[in-house]
Enzyme design. Structure first.
Site, PDB file in Angstrom:
ATOM      1  N   ARG A  30       0.835  -1.202   0.000  1.00  0.00           N
ATOM      2  CA  ARG A  30       0.000   0.000   0.000  1.00  0.00           C
ATOM      3  C   ARG A  30       0.868   1.249   0.000  1.00  0.00           C
ATOM      4  O   ARG A  30       1.895   1.304   0.698  1.00  0.00           O
ATOM      5  CB  ARG A  30      -0.944   0.011   1.218  1.00  0.00           C
ATOM      6  CG  ARG A  30      -1.992  -1.075   1.107  1.00  0.00           C
ATOM      7  CD  ARG A  30      -3.078  -0.957   2.173  1.00  0.00           C
ATOM      8  NE  ARG A  30      -3.906  -2.158   2.136  1.00  0.00           N
ATOM      9  CZ  ARG A  30      -4.947  -2.331   1.319  1.00  0.00           C
ATOM     10  NH1 ARG A  30      -5.300  -1.369   0.490  1.00  0.00           N
ATOM     11  NH2 ARG A  30      -5.623  -3.461   1.342  1.00  0.00           N
ATOM     12  N   HIS A 101       7.656   1.366 -10.546  1.00  0.00           N
ATOM     13  CA  HIS A 101       6.447   0.936  -9.833  1.00  0.00           C
ATOM     14  C   HIS A 101       5.217   1.289 -10.650  1.00  0.00           C
ATOM     15  O   HIS A 101       5.180   2.303 -11.345  1.00  0.00           O
ATOM     16  CB  HIS A 101       6.355   1.571  -8.447  1.00  0.00           C
ATOM     17  CG  HIS A 101       6.568   3.063  -8.431  1.00  0.00           C
ATOM     18  ND1 HIS A 101       7.822   3.625  -8.508  1.00  0.00           N
ATOM     19  CD2 HIS A 101       5.693   4.101  -8.368  1.00  0.00           C
ATOM     20  CE1 HIS A 101       7.713   4.946  -8.480  1.00  0.00           C
ATOM     21  NE2 HIS A 101       6.425   5.262  -8.405  1.00  0.00           N
TER      22      HIS A 101
HETATM   23  P1  5GP Z   1       5.956   8.331  -7.905  1.00  0.00           P
HETATM   24  O1  5GP Z   1       5.675   9.762  -7.527  1.00  0.00           O
HETATM   25  O2  5GP Z   1       7.455   8.055  -7.960  1.00  0.00           O
HETATM   26  O3  5GP Z   1       5.236   7.872  -9.129  1.00  0.00           O
HETATM   27  O4  5GP Z   1       5.346   7.453  -6.739  1.00  0.00           O
HETATM   28  C1  5GP Z   1       6.037   7.165  -5.563  1.00  0.00           C
HETATM   29  C2  5GP Z   1       4.997   6.783  -4.545  1.00  0.00           C
HETATM   30  O5  5GP Z   1       5.652   6.223  -3.425  1.00  0.00           O
HETATM   31  C3  5GP Z   1       4.168   7.975  -4.027  1.00  0.00           C
HETATM   32  O6  5GP Z   1       2.788   7.751  -4.304  1.00  0.00           O
HETATM   33  C4  5GP Z   1       4.463   7.997  -2.528  1.00  0.00           C
HETATM   34  O7  5GP Z   1       3.320   8.315  -1.764  1.00  0.00           O
HETATM   35  C5  5GP Z   1       4.962   6.583  -2.262  1.00  0.00           C
HETATM   36  N1  5GP Z   1       5.912   6.473  -1.175  1.00  0.00           N
HETATM   37  C6  5GP Z   1       6.956   7.289  -0.906  1.00  0.00           C
HETATM   38  N2  5GP Z   1       7.645   6.834   0.150  1.00  0.00           N
HETATM   39  C7  5GP Z   1       7.013   5.702   0.565  1.00  0.00           C
HETATM   40  C8  5GP Z   1       7.273   4.781   1.627  1.00  0.00           C
HETATM   41  O8  5GP Z   1       8.223   4.907   2.419  1.00  0.00           O
HETATM   42  N3  5GP Z   1       6.420   3.734   1.750  1.00  0.00           N
HETATM   43  C9  5GP Z   1       5.365   3.554   0.884  1.00  0.00           C
HETATM   44  N4  5GP Z   1       4.585   2.489   1.088  1.00  0.00           N
HETATM   45  N5  5GP Z   1       5.107   4.409  -0.108  1.00  0.00           N
HETATM   46  C10 5GP Z   1       5.915   5.464  -0.283  1.00  0.00           C
END
Ligand code: 5GP
Ligand code: ZN
Length: 115
Positions: A30, A101
């Site tokens: 999550r 991701h």
């Molecule tokens: P991006 O912005 O790179 O597409 O998505 C990264 C996602 O990772 C974001 O939605 C953010 O909320 C999530 N995220 C960042 N740090 C953590 C963490 O330590 N644990 C989890 N479960 N999610 C994280």
């Protein structure tokens, strides 16, 4: 030395994560800051920075990520109401974690993309 990758640390259990699925190649957990009632991240267990790092050798892995996203959507009851899969890649997209991701978002009506 490079800073440790938070997603690699969640995958290996060094950092706590709300893991909802894990097998030899893929982990799903999550999102810590959910942007929808259901917000799950599906990640390859091996560290790939982004779609830009994917090669032909990763074809099966990429297919697995999508199939697992679909299975989770089904298991969580949103396959019929609908969901969105998002893969941010690089600075203009706002990618903030440099470990590939797929976001699985669902559980409510989302604004149209670009709307
Ligand atoms: P991006 O912005 O790179 O597409 O998505 C990264 C996602 O990772 C974001 O939605 C953010 O909320 C999530 N995220 C960042 N740090 C953590 C963490 O330590 N644990 C989890 N479960 N999610 C994280
Ligand atoms: Zn990583």
């Amino acid at each position: 030395m490079a800073a440790p990758c938070i997603f690699c640390e969640i995958i290996t259990g060094k950092l706590p994560g709300d893991i909802v699925f894990q097998n030899e190649t893929v982990t799903a957990f999550r999102d810590r800051y959910p942007r929808a009632p259901i917000h799950i991240l599906i990640v390859p267990n091996k560290h790939l920075e982004s779609i830009n790092s994917v090669t032909a050798a990763d074809k099966e892995l990429m297919g697995d990520l999508i199939l697992i996203a679909r299975k989770l959507a089904t298991d969580l009851g949103i396959s019929e109401t609908g969901y969105r899969l998002v893969v941010n890649t690089g600075p203009d997209s706002g990618q903030s974690v440099q470990h590939l991701h797929i976001h699985l978002l669902g559980g409510n009506k989302m604004p149209l993309m670009g709307g």
